[in-house]
Structures are given as structure tokens and as C-alpha cells.
Design an enzyme around this catalytic site. Structure first.
Site: not given
Length: 635
Positions: A179, A232, A250, A322, A344, A498, A543
């Protein structure tokens, strides 16, 4: 904890749920420490089994299985134990041939800006996985990270059970490879790195076919889905179909940290096009070569996908990952009361950040109720930043002594690329306008619309500086030195963006310019750092490795109809780096909110009768663990 668990003998672990749809459930454990893994019914024989990464045991097939599955003669004669295979992976040479030249497939395809011979020399020098770092000193970090990722990926392709065992045992070391931060590099180069498919792809061209397509997935049962539209990806922007690396990575974290059965997870890409002209012009790009859909066209694709998933797996938890800000909020509001889903970026990052913000209050030696008095500067007004603000506001309103309407109480100073956001800003998104600075006794004199970050920090003297900007290095020396004048003796700096290249600052800079008493957390891992006086400090990674796998686990085991903010806040407030406890907290929150319907052999009444300790034990017992099950052919 994981390494201790990994060393338990096979007889002490029952591999639950690792079966085909036609197999019967494993028998309950007769007594502690005496459980035996139940048999798994397979519909394959011979090389078909060896080519299936889920059923393949490589050299660990016992002779009895080799006979009944048609494998005798297809494997070397020595039978190795799981532990021997584990050690062999750790100590064997992944690629030592002097003729190995990766330029033909990895470098030229995926890393056009990296010298070909560098990776070749790197791989030839590797004598074992654990010695890779030692033997690649001086090589670019991208070379080393991708070399590690490819080693793990090859194991995943061949033997999933052993892959997850290795991952669980070494989660601290391997999480940054599967990840963040390596997953960002993988996504940027995914079209060149692609070798075999993982997950499913639904595109705009599949409109009208998704309800039938969903049945192409071979697993009869899916518990956890992570989906992205690639718009994104981390702080890297629109990566189109290459964003599939995020759901894959993930879900590997979910399996390793939450014990969710890997046969029951599904990474999904919604390909609605890309506005990244570089990808559209790339001859290797594997996605649709068209601009992104917008408006109702876009929503109709997501609608059809969600209906298809719900039709086949109505109890599956769907995690959105995302999505760009406008679609992150839109889809969350559109689906959260119809399906068991969460976003998320809006809720996940928010929960992690809330846990950090509450922890910062304690670290500053103040009671938790003082959270309502914290002055917090937030840099970044996208889906993650606004999600943090929303959850922090809700947590604040739950505390005693606060006006429940929340009117007139604004402890946040929010900045975007144009500086401080105030009520005089034109065309503000309603989600952002709620946090715009105005006029009144809580306002800081002479802070104007568009004020710079350093100006805001100097005048507000915040207790916390929270970065979700996606702009690497924005917390520069000037900003960090201004934080040294914070009203808190232990100012907190959270660089949450990130991957690591997009982090707002490094821990070294924080301890250098703010001081040893600073509290630091990041969205991606950093190495150990040396404090100014020579003491060793550690950068805490804020995280979601433990927190949100625990939320998914708790939602599954409670049979929750929806995932509420109360469940997310319960997880954030109790995080102690133990996923079972986080999952148990979510189960309890689902029960308290009367949303738990139960699951499998445990109904809602059973859940309500459990004590807190019983709930933790229940969650822990349901966590999957990698161990080979006996294979039996169905013929």
C-alpha cells in the site's frame, strides 16, 4: 501480535470459510487448541490446481493429496511444511541469473525515466528478499520499492495462502510495499506492470450489462468490495483505470490486518474515462480512451454498478476509495442509506484524523473535553479535509458544555490553494462554506481572505496543524518555525497526504524546527528519525491499516444495514492498533443504534447479549488466518 499468531501450530488454528460454494462448513472447534482445518472441495485436478493460486500449495502437497488430485510426478518429490516454505521464500534468490535483463518488460514498459541497467543490476545483486535493501544501497527508492513489490506480487500470483501468511507475519515491513507509499508508484505505472488481472472492471461501455457481468466473478460469496473510479488517486490525481492498484492494495491490508477471508473480497475499477492527456496518449494505457463522463451520465454508471452488486451480494460492504471531491460527497449521500457502504476519503481519513486529534489532546496533557478548545488549522479543502472537519465537528458536538446546534463555534481555520477561506469568498461549495471564517469574538484580528499559511499560523498559534493538501513540502521551515510559537507546549503536526512524496513535511523537519516535544503523524510511513539531542524518535503513521479494516470487519460481523457516523466515531475513539478491538467497537455501535441484524450463526439477539469482552472474542474468532486446508476432489 501477528508473529506470535503465525507461529501457532496448524492444529491450533481452524481455517474457517476457506471452501468452495459446494463444500460444507468446517466443524466447530471441539476444544481450545484442538481444532483441525476443514476440507475444501475442489473441482479441479492436476496442473489446473497448480495454476490456481488459491488452491496451489506448491511443494507442500502431501503424498495422499498428490495421489487423489493427480499431482504425483508434477512436483519435486520432497514434501515441505508450510514453515519450510515460509523460510524458503525469505531466504531464496528471487532472481540471480546473470542473464536476467528486465528491460524488455518492466523498465521500458513501466519506468521509462529510470535507467534500465540500474534495476537489472539491482535484481541480479539480490540474494534474498531480506537482503534486498542491503544490496541495493545507493539505488533510487523507486527501483527498490518496485523490486520488492514484484517479488511479493509473484508470490501472490502463485500461492495466495503463503502470500498472506508472509504478509501477516511482516505487516509492518510489507504494508508500505503493498500500500502507501509504493502503491502510488504502482498505479502510475500499472499499464506497464500489468501481467494478470485482479478484481473486476466495469466501464462506461458496459452500460446495461452490469447486472449480468457481476455473475462473471467466480466467488459465490463476497463480503468486502473496494471500488474506485481512479479520479483522485492519493495525491497523484486522475490515473484512470490504473487506479485499480488502490483497491487491490487496500484489500490486501484488510486481509492481513482484519482477517477478512481473501476469497470473499473484490477490488473493482469503474472506468468512466480519464482527463489525463498523458494517459490518453500512452500506447500502453489499458483503459477507455475518452474524457471522463460527467453529470447524470456518470451517476447512471455508478447507479447500475451499485444495483448489480446489491442484487448478487446484498450483505457486502462497499468501500468507495479515491473519488474526486464532487463525486465523493455526491455518491456518499446518494447511497449511504440504501446500501452498506462508506467513503474512505470522506469518512475513513476523517476517522483516522479524528483519532489523531483526540490523541493529540491527551498528548498535550489536557482532558479530552478540551478538544472543543483546540485551535486547528487545516490545509486542504477537498473531500478528505472536509470529511475530517465534519467528523471532528460531530465529535465536538457530542461533548458536554457545547451548544448542540454548533452555531457560533468554529475552531477551524481552513486553507486551500487560494489561502484562508472566509465568508467573503465567492462561489464557495456549501460543504466548505460551513467552515469559512467570518466575524465575531472568535475571529483573529487582521486575518483576511486568502491569508497565507505562515500568516495564519503566526496569528492563530494553533494547537494542531493538519495537512490534507496533496502538496509535498508545503509545511516548510518558515511554517514549522511559526508552529513553535503555538499556544500548546506540544504542538501537533499531521502530514496526512499520500504518498510520501506528497506529504506536507517530514518528521525530521518537524523535530528540527518545532522541537522534540512536537507530536507528529503522517499518512505514509517514514523511517525512524533522530531528534535534535541525539535521542531516537519515531514518526507515527496515522494510517487506516488497523482502524478501517476493523470497521469493515465489525460491519460484516454485526450484519449492519448501514455504516453510520456513530460507528465510525466509535472506532476512532477506541483505536489501540488492535483490529479486533476496533471491529468489536463497531459491532457494539451497530447494536446500540439498532442496526445489527446478525450474521451466519449469530443473530441480533446474541449480539445484544454479549459483553464487551465477549464481542472482542467473537470478532477475533471470526478472523481468517492463512493455513492450508486438506483438498478433496468432488469426483
Amino acid at each position: 501480535m501477528w508473529r506470535h499468531a503465525a507461529r501457532r501450530s496448524s492444529a491450533q488454528i481452524r481455517r474457517s470459510g476457506v471452501m468452495s460454494s459446494s463444500s460444507s462448513p468446517a466443524a466447530p472447534a471441539a476444544a481450545a487448541g484442538a481444532a483441525v482445518p476443514g476440507p475444501c472441495i475442489v473441482h479441479k485436478r492436476g496442473t489446473d490446481i497448480l495454476h490456481d493460486p488459491w488452491f496451489n500449495k506448491d511443494t507442500a502437497f502431501p503424498m495422499t493429496e498428490r495421489d487423489r488430485l493427480g499431482l504425483r510426478g508434477l512436483l519435486p518429490p520432497r514434501v515441505m511444511s508450510f514453515e519450510q516454505q515460509y523460510d524458503r521464500f525469505s531466504e531464496s534468490t528471487p532472481s540471480t541469473s546473470p542473464n536476467f535483463r528486465p528491460r524488455d518488460h518492466l523498465i521500458s514498459a513501466a519506468l521509462p525515466n529510470v535507467a534500465c541497467d540500474a534495476l537489472a543490476a539491482c535484481c541480479v545483486a539480490v540474494n534474498s528478499f531480506r537482503s534486498l535493501e542491503h544490496n541495493t544501497r545507493g539505488e533510487p527508492d523507486t527501483i527498490v520499492a518496485l523490486a520488492k513489490w514484484r517479488i511479493l506480487n509473484r508470490l501472490h500470483d502463485r500461492n495466495e495462502t503463503l502470500y498472506y501468511r508472509v504478509l501477516i507475519d511482516n505487516i509492518k515491513d510489507f504494508a508500505p510495499i503493498i500500500y502507501t507509499p509504493t502503491v502510488g508508484l504502482v498505479c502510475e505505472n500499472y499499464s506497464g506492470l500489468f501481467r494478470r488481472p485482479r478484481g473486476m472492471y466495469f466501464s462506461a461501455k458496459d452500460k446495461g450489462e452490469m447486472m449480468s457481468m457481476i455473475y462473471n466473478w467466480p466467488a459465490e460469496k463476497v463480503d468486502m468490495i473496494v471500488v474506485t473510479d481512479g479520479s483522485r488517486i492519493l495525491g497523484l490525481g486522475d490515473l484512470g483505470v490504473q487506479g485499480i492498484g488502490i483497491p487491490i492494495g487496500k484489500l490486501d491490508v484488510y486481509v492481513a490486518a482484519a482477517g477478512i477471508n481473501p476469497q470473499k473480497v473484490l477490488p473493482i475499477m469503474l472506468d468512466v474515462g480519464t482527463n489525463n492527456t498523458k494517459l490518453l496518449e500512452d500506447k500502453l494505457y489499458l483503459g477507455l480512451r475518452q474524457p471522463r463522463l460527467e453529470g447524470e451520465e456518470y451517476l447512471s454508471v455508478v447507479d447500475e454498478f451499485m444495483e448489480a452488486v446489491h442484487a448478487r451480494w446484498p450483505k457486502a460492504v462497499v468501500q468507495f476509495e479515491d473519488f474526486q471531491m464532487k463525486w465523493a460527497f455526491e455518491t456518499l449521500q446518494r447511497y449511504r442509506n440504501r446500501f452498506c457502504m462508506f467513503n474512505d476519503d470522506v469518512q475513513g481519513t476523517a476517522g483516522v484524523a479524528l483519532a489523531g486529534l483526540l490523541g493529540a489532546v491527551r498528548a498535550q496533557g489536557r482532558p479530552l473535553s478540551d478538544f472543543t478548545k483546540q485551535k486547528i488549522v487545516v490545509v486542504g479543502a477537498g473531500s478528505a479535509g472536509i470529511g475530517v472537519l465534519n467528523m471532528a465537528k460531530q465529535a465536538m458536538l457530542r461533548m458536554p458544555g457545547i451548544n448542540r446546534s454548533g452555531e457560533g463555534h468554529n475552531q477551524f481555520w481552513v486553507l486551500d490553494k487560494d489561502g484562508l477561506i472566509t465568508k467573503s469568498r465567492k462561489g464557495l461549495d456549501p460543504a466548505v462554506a460551513r467552515y469559512a471564517r467570518g466575524f465575531g469574538p472568535e475571529e483573529v484580528q487582521d486575518l483576511h481572505e486568502g491569508a497565507s499559511l505562515v500568516e495564519v499560523v503566526r496569528k492563530v498559534k494553533p494547537h494542531v496543524l493538519l495537512g490534507l493538501s496533496g502538496v509535498g513540502g508545503i509545511f516548510n521551515e518558515e511554517v514549522l518555525k511559526a508552529m513553535k510559537e503555538s499556544d500548546s507546549p506540544r504542538p501537533a503536526i499531521f502530514a496526512m497526504s499520500n504518498p510520501t512524496t506528497k506529504a506536507e513535511c517530514t518528521p525530521e523537519d518537524v523535530f528540527k524546527y518545532v522541537g522534540d516535544n512536537a507530536v507528529f503523524a503522517s499518512g505514509s510511513p517514514f523511517s525512524n528519525v533522530t531528534l535534535g539531542n541525539g535521542r531516537q524518535g519515531y514518526a507515527n503513521q496515522a494510517n487506516n491499516m488497523y482502524l478501517f479494516p476493523g470497521i469493515g470487519l465489525g460491519a460484516l460481523l454485526s450484519g449492519a444495514r448501514h455504516i453510520t457516523d456513530g460507528m465510525l466515531q466509535s472506532a476512532a475513539e477506541c483505536i489501540r492498533h488492535i483490529t479486533a478491538r476496533v471491529g468489536a467497537a463497531v459491532v457494539r455501535a451497530a447494536v446500540d443504534e439498532d442496526l445489527a441484524e446478525g450474521r451466519c450463526d449469530v443473530d441480533a439477539r446474541d449480539l445484544k447479549s454479549m459483553t464487551e469482552a465477549d464481542t472482542v472474542d467473537f470478532v477475533a474468532r471470526k478472523m481468517w488466518y492463512p493455513i492450508y486446508s486438506p483438498l478433496v476432489n468432488d469426483k
